[in-house]
Design an enzyme around this catalytic site. Structure first.
Site, PDB file in Angstrom:
ATOM      1  N   ASP A 157      60.280  33.266  71.456  1.00 54.11           N
ATOM      2  CA  ASP A 157      61.276  33.614  70.442  1.00 54.11           C
ATOM      3  C   ASP A 157      60.589  33.731  69.087  1.00 54.11           C
ATOM      4  O   ASP A 157      59.433  33.328  68.937  1.00 54.11           O
ATOM      5  CB  ASP A 157      62.422  32.585  70.404  1.00 54.11           C
ATOM      6  CG  ASP A 157      61.927  31.140  70.276  1.00 54.11           C
ATOM      7  OD1 ASP A 157      60.700  30.926  70.164  1.00 54.11           O
ATOM      8  OD2 ASP A 157      62.764  30.230  70.291  1.00 54.11           O
TER       9      ASP A 157
ATOM     10  N   ASN B 194      71.091  21.198  70.522  1.00 53.18           N
ATOM     11  CA  ASN B 194      72.374  21.709  71.017  1.00 53.18           C
ATOM     12  C   ASN B 194      72.247  22.292  72.433  1.00 53.18           C
ATOM     13  O   ASN B 194      73.171  22.924  72.925  1.00 53.18           O
ATOM     14  CB  ASN B 194      72.935  22.781  70.067  1.00 53.18           C
ATOM     15  CG  ASN B 194      72.016  23.994  69.938  1.00 53.18           C
ATOM     16  OD1 ASN B 194      70.940  24.035  70.547  1.00 53.18           O
ATOM     17  ND2 ASN B 194      72.433  24.962  69.146  1.00 53.18           N
TER      18      ASN B 194
ATOM     19  N   HIS C 167      69.959  24.521  73.360  1.00 58.08           N
ATOM     20  CA  HIS C 167      69.404  25.874  73.441  1.00 58.08           C
ATOM     21  C   HIS C 167      68.004  25.863  74.055  1.00 58.08           C
ATOM     22  O   HIS C 167      67.298  24.850  74.026  1.00 58.08           O
ATOM     23  CB  HIS C 167      69.421  26.585  72.077  1.00 58.08           C
ATOM     24  CG  HIS C 167      68.394  26.165  71.084  1.00 58.08           C
ATOM     25  ND1 HIS C 167      68.508  26.438  69.744  1.00 58.08           N
ATOM     26  CD2 HIS C 167      67.218  25.500  71.207  1.00 58.08           C
ATOM     27  CE1 HIS C 167      67.448  25.969  69.109  1.00 58.08           C
ATOM     28  NE2 HIS C 167      66.656  25.390  69.968  1.00 58.08           N
TER      29      HIS C 167
ATOM     30  N   GLU D 240      71.440  30.254  72.186  1.00 62.82           N
ATOM     31  CA  GLU D 240      72.330  29.227  71.658  1.00 62.82           C
ATOM     32  C   GLU D 240      73.501  28.997  72.613  1.00 62.82           C
ATOM     33  O   GLU D 240      73.760  29.829  73.502  1.00 62.82           O
ATOM     34  CB  GLU D 240      72.862  29.686  70.287  1.00 62.82           C
ATOM     35  CG  GLU D 240      71.773  29.953  69.241  1.00 62.82           C
ATOM     36  CD  GLU D 240      71.161  28.675  68.658  1.00 62.82           C
ATOM     37  OE1 GLU D 240      71.104  27.644  69.350  1.00 62.82           O
ATOM     38  OE2 GLU D 240      70.720  28.732  67.498  1.00 62.82           O
TER      39      GLU D 240
HETATM   40  P1  PGA Z   1      61.694  20.896  68.495  1.00 68.49           P
HETATM   41  O1  PGA Z   1      62.474  22.228  68.841  1.00 68.49           O
HETATM   42  O2  PGA Z   1      60.583  20.789  69.467  1.00 68.49           O
HETATM   43  O3  PGA Z   1      61.181  21.091  67.083  1.00 68.49           O
HETATM   44  O4  PGA Z   1      62.667  19.754  68.619  1.00 68.49           O
HETATM   45  C1  PGA Z   1      62.824  22.465  70.163  1.00 68.49           C
HETATM   46  C2  PGA Z   1      63.735  23.664  70.254  1.00 68.49           C
HETATM   47  O5  PGA Z   1      64.508  23.910  69.314  1.00 68.49           O
HETATM   48  O6  PGA Z   1      63.709  24.355  71.270  1.00 68.49           O
END
Ligand code: PGA
Length: 248
Positions: A68, A134, A136, A141
């Site tokens: 992404d 959340n 995702h 999302e």
């Molecule tokens: P993070 O992000 O490793 O910074 O917690 C993970 C994500 O949003 O997929």
């Protein structure tokens, strides 16, 4: 239960165990695999460990595919995921890039390119992913259909909040609100998946993703239907999972 859980006691062990699982996975492919790798805080001990291991004893070849990317940041922006990946892993190990999103003015064109590349050369073989607070995966999302492919998305309020914690407005400019992401349908085509999770703040969403109802409200729940999944997680992240699952 189709997934295997690899628990880790601390960040160092997390990095080492994730590197063990990853190296075994890439060595299992007959030709150098295409590999999706995540950004964010979670994988950093894993990348440190991979760089150390590669320097000590080499690493089987693989190609990097981007999961992404933010839209709207200029090409040299330090917060662009491709630039973070270059700094943390790709440049130190000279890893070749098979798929990268440019933070381009023409995302439609970029999406067409990715779709035609996947239909010509196939989807990535191995998906290494994280999970957002959340639920995702990538920037799929909550509400994203499992059938969705690569596309432009609007970031949720929670993702903007979570990801802007280390974002200095004066230095980095406005936080982006749109991004491009591979879809769950793309991730489902990987032959093998490694989920990396660190920290107690992810405990509830991890338990929901792996043991709760399967569906778009928790995008990572697609993993329950996926073959060949290994979850590398620290004890904080595993604290709401049943010990029967973690230590089976
Ligand atoms: P993070 O992000 O490793 O910074 O917690 C993970 C994500 O949003 O997929």
């Amino acid at each position: 239960m189709k997934y295997t859980v690899v628990p880790a006691l601390n960040d160092e062990e997390f990095g080492q165990k994730a590197a063990d699982v990853f190296i075994k996975a890439i060595e299992g492919f007959q030709s150098p695999p295409s590999v999706i790798l995540p950004t964010g805080d979670t994988p950093l001990p894993f990348y440190d460990s991979l760089v150390d291991r590669a320097k000590a004893s080499g690493l089987s070849e693989f190609y990097y595919c981007q999961l992404d990317e933010y839209l709207g940041l200029h090409a040299g922006h330090e917060k662009l995921f491709i630039n973070q990946m270059k700094k943390n892993l790709l440049d130190p190990l000279n890893i070749r890039v098979r798929l990268a999103f440019e933070s381009a003015a023409n995302p439609g064109h970029m999406i067409d390119n990715v779709i035609s590349r996947f239909s010509y050369a196939g989807h990535p073989d191995l998906a290494v992913i994280g999970i957002g607070g959340n639920g995702h995966v990538g920037f799929n999302e909550p509400g994203s259909a499992f059938e969705d492919g690569v596309r432009v998305v609007t970031l949720s309020e929670q993702t903007i909040y979570d990801n802007s914690q280390n974002w200095d407005l004066a230095q980095h400019g406005e936080f982006p609100t749109r991004a491009i992401t591979l879809g769950i349908s793309d991730l489902k085509k990987a032959r093998q998946t490694i989920l990396l999770v660190r920290g107690e703040k992810k405990a509830n969403i991890l338990a929901r993703a792996l043991t709760g109802p399967i569906g778009p409200s928790v995008p990572a729940s697609y993993l329950q239907e996926q073959q060949n999944v290994t979850v590398v997680a620290d004890m904080g992240a595993l604290s709401q999972m049943s010990p029967d699952i973690v230590f089976k």
